[in-house]
Write an enzyme that holds these catalytic residues in place. Sequence first.
Site, PDB file in Angstrom:
ATOM      1  N   LYS A 213       0.848  -1.191   0.000  1.00 24.23           N
ATOM      2  CA  LYS A 213       0.000   0.000   0.000  1.00 24.23           C
ATOM      3  C   LYS A 213       0.883   1.240   0.000  1.00 24.23           C
ATOM      4  O   LYS A 213       1.751   1.409   0.872  1.00 24.23           O
ATOM      5  CB  LYS A 213      -0.850   0.010   1.269  1.00 24.23           C
ATOM      6  CG  LYS A 213      -2.327   0.112   1.008  1.00 24.23           C
ATOM      7  CD  LYS A 213      -3.041   0.074   2.341  1.00 24.23           C
ATOM      8  CE  LYS A 213      -4.518   0.173   2.149  1.00 24.23           C
ATOM      9  NZ  LYS A 213      -5.208   0.241   3.435  1.00 24.23           N
TER      10      LYS A 213
HETATM   11  C1  E4P Z   1      -8.416   1.072   3.137  1.00 19.61           C
HETATM   12  O1  E4P Z   1      -7.662   0.233   2.650  1.00 19.61           O
HETATM   13  C2  E4P Z   1      -8.292   1.612   4.495  1.00 19.61           C
HETATM   14  O2  E4P Z   1      -7.677   0.658   5.334  1.00 19.61           O
HETATM   15  C3  E4P Z   1      -9.616   1.910   5.149  1.00 19.61           C
HETATM   16  O3  E4P Z   1     -10.713   1.568   4.343  1.00 19.61           O
HETATM   17  C4  E4P Z   1      -9.688   3.206   5.872  1.00 19.61           C
HETATM   18  O4  E4P Z   1     -10.975   3.379   6.366  1.00 19.61           O
HETATM   19  P1  E4P Z   1     -11.363   4.309   7.591  1.00 19.61           P
HETATM   20  O5  E4P Z   1     -11.833   5.608   7.035  1.00 19.61           O
HETATM   21  O6  E4P Z   1     -12.481   3.568   8.257  1.00 19.61           O
HETATM   22  O7  E4P Z   1     -10.152   4.440   8.466  1.00 19.61           O
END
Ligand code: E4P
Length: 216
Positions: A83
Amino acid sequence: MKIFLDTAHIEHIRTAAECGCVDGVTTNPTLISREEGQFEDIVREICEIVQGPVSAEVVSTDADGMVEEAKKLADIHECVVVKIPMLLEGVKALHRLKELGIKTNCTLVFSANQALLAAKAGATFVSPFIGRLDDAGHVGMDLVREVLAIYENYGFETEVIVASVRHPLHVVEAGVSGAHITTMPYAVFEKMFKHPFTDVGLERFLADWEKVKGRS
Ligand code: E4P
């Protein structure tokens, strides 16, 4: 539509995997910080359970640092997807990692232009954060629809992961939009099973079966 779980909680991942409904997992530093143990060990265990794409995030903010971290993460397991945050340096890293054959997920995407740049640089996946956009008074799903239209218009192969999902309706909207993947917290996954009519219906069937059992 593929379903990913947005968590690093091993028991939740294991339970969902036993249902055969989970195609992959996304993690981030916040999700990892909620679990016990070493980052690498957690990622390896998740990969062994799901046998599908598992996103693990870099924490460097320069391209060289991201690429070095990415190589180490990719060595943990063949399912690891690295990522990379949406920054100019991140896009440089996406491009270099594509050349190295390392799969990537461009994260923290809040605009169609960011998604366009990620796809051009060769990202394997892109993650528009729809819940955080909703929280700020925007319609997060509009971004997903824009990104899908742009990718379709120009034949980009980058897959769209609908991320920052808050409730089951987000999952329905993602499916209707044609998004490739939705990643969701375990709580949302659990809610997808539920419907009050199912509970009432089952209760009635079981009660009626008691009458049948009483027959001689
Ligand atoms: C995506 O890969 C992220 O881990 C995630 O969806 C972030 O979401 P949040 O806004 O609930 O932290």
